[in-house]
Design an enzyme around this catalytic site. Structure first.
Site, PDB file in Angstrom:
ATOM      1  CE1 TYR A  15      -3.548   2.643   1.175  1.00 59.86           C
ATOM      2  CE2 TYR A  15      -1.761   3.709   2.025  1.00 59.86           C
ATOM      3  CZ  TYR A  15      -2.908   3.748   1.704  1.00 59.86           C
ATOM      4  OH  TYR A  15      -3.567   4.921   1.821  1.00 59.86           O
ATOM      5  CD  GLU A  70      -5.895   4.695  -0.856  1.00 61.10           C
ATOM      6  OE1 GLU A  70      -5.841   4.671   0.311  1.00 61.10           O
ATOM      7  OE2 GLU A  70      -7.122   4.601  -1.503  1.00 61.10           O
TER       8      GLU A  70
END
Ligand code: GDP
Ligand code: MN
Length: 384
Positions: free
Chosen positions: A101, A189
């Site tokens: 992530y 993101e």
């Protein structure tokens, strides 16, 4: 402004962040055509602005173009958390070794960009942050200094990224931060950021939010506005230049000035109703603005009754009344409309309404009595 995944990936690619190659499609046949142009298996991905598409069945693997056709026909038209899928993104399937992530956001409290990295990716990051906070490496960046190479290395060590992925992750973090600054983003993101079986690090998903107030500096991104606004009323409001936010009730609200509209929402809630929207026709509203605002509100099938709450300062109540009469003449709406007009040229405005407005328009003297009336009328419509 939030971008679709495929637009986010195109933005990433333009900033040197590796992404799988792909193509958008709006029909199963187009999906098949897109898959024919890609070597090997593909992934068919629903393009909606909501997370968790994978779990909802909006992401499917296809071994060949025929399968891509069939998976696309399953996914197109699907409802994912209230969003209808009109577009799919067909991309070259990746062989995943590890899911990470990575993100850059603006931390308003610290007045600094915040870079986050985790070796636990592909899952809900809020959950990771809550249950295993030590798995999420966080670094605030001094905007005057920028993200330095040693910062990016520190993040990969702290997050516990696998050694074979470090070089790739460091390079992507640096590019992600540069893209964040260059595009005036408030969020970039990548979840998941993957290490492939072949040893490459690539962005498998893209979530991009650009600061609306900076769009004038990015005409290429601003151009996407139309395609990312999928709600018909929001689209209309944007075209007509009125400030509009959709809410989930059934009482339409039209006011002039953000403060008045906000207090109108409160008073409607106090009267036991649920506002369907927030619509600010603006201070100094003229007849045309009121007409445009009514066009937006009356096109929403969820609106059962309408409250028009105007305080005339610079705005003249007779202008507002004229705009209402013109719009209602043209649209011919029959739903109940409660009007409270107060301030400059109030008498002239009320006189116009009593002479020319249709019978579904009623006038109340105060904000509270108007709210109570409209909530009662909305309930009658709902139960009818
Ligand atoms: P989200 O569910 O909306 O966040 O959509 P993502 O694009 O993040 O995809 C969700 C999950 O689907 C990923 O975490 C992967 O596990 C899986 N996935 C997506 N693309 C591929 C792919 O090309 N190959 C494989 N094997 N899995 C994929
Ligand atoms: Mn994702």
């Amino acid at each position: 402004m939030d971008l679709f995944e495929y637009q986010g990936k195109q933005l990433f690619a333009a900033h040197g962040i590796p992404v799988p190659s792909g193509e958008v499609a709006e029909t199963p046949a187009a999906a098949k055509g897109a898959a024919e142009g890609i070597d090997g298996p593909v992934v068919v991905k629903a393009q909606v602005q909501v997370g968790g598409r994978g779990k909802a069945g909006g992401i499917k693997l296809a071994a060949n173009p025929e399968e891509a056709h069939d998976r696309a026909s399953e996914i197109l038209g699907m409802d994912i958390k209230g969003h209808t899928v009109n577009t799919v993104w067909i991309e070259s399937a990746s062989e995943i070794e590890k899911e990470y992530y990575a993100s850059v956001t603006l931390d308003r409290g610290e007045k600094k960009p915040l870079v986050m990295l985790s070796a636990v990716g592909g899952v809900d990051i809020e959950e990771v942050a809550a249950s295993q906070p030590e798995k999420l490496a966080r670094l605030h960046v001094d905007p005057l200094v920028g993200l330095q190479p040693h910062d990016a290395r520190w993040l990969t060590f702290t997050a516990g990224i696998d050694p074979e992925a470090m070089k790739g992750v460091v390079a992507i973090l640096e590019k992600l931060y540069a893209a964040f600054v260059a595009t005036d983003a408030s969020l970039l993101e990548i979840n998941p950021l993957i290490l492939t079986k072949g040893g490459d690090v690539i962005a498998l998903d893209a979530k991009v939010t650009i600061d609306n107030n900076a769009l004038y500096r990015h005409p290429d991104i601003a151009e996407l506005q139309h395609s990312v606004t999928t709600d018909p009323q929001e689209r209309m409001a944007h075209e007509k230049g009125v400030t509009y936010v959709k809410l989930d009730g059934d009482v339409g609200i039209l006011g002039n000035g953000a403060g008045l509209v906000m207090s109108t929402l409160d008073v409607v809630a106090l009267a036991g109703g649920r506002p369907a929207n927030f619509l600010d026709a603006g201070g100094g509203s003229k007849a045309e603005e009121v007409e445009a605002a009514l066009d937006v509100l009356l096109s929403d099938p969820k609106v059962n009754a309408l409250l028009v709450n105007i305080f005339g300062g610079i705005t003249r109540c007779d202008e507002v009344a004229q705009g209402m009469i013109t719009a209602l003449d043209r649209i011919g709406a029959t739903l109940p409309i409660v009007v409270r007009l107060d301030g400059t040229n109030q008498a002239e405005g009320l006189e116009l309404l009593s002479q020319k407005a249709p019978s579904n328009v009623v006038v109340e003297q105060t904000m509270l009595s108007a709210a109570e009336r409209v909530v009662g009328l909305a309930k009658e419509v709902q139960s009818a």
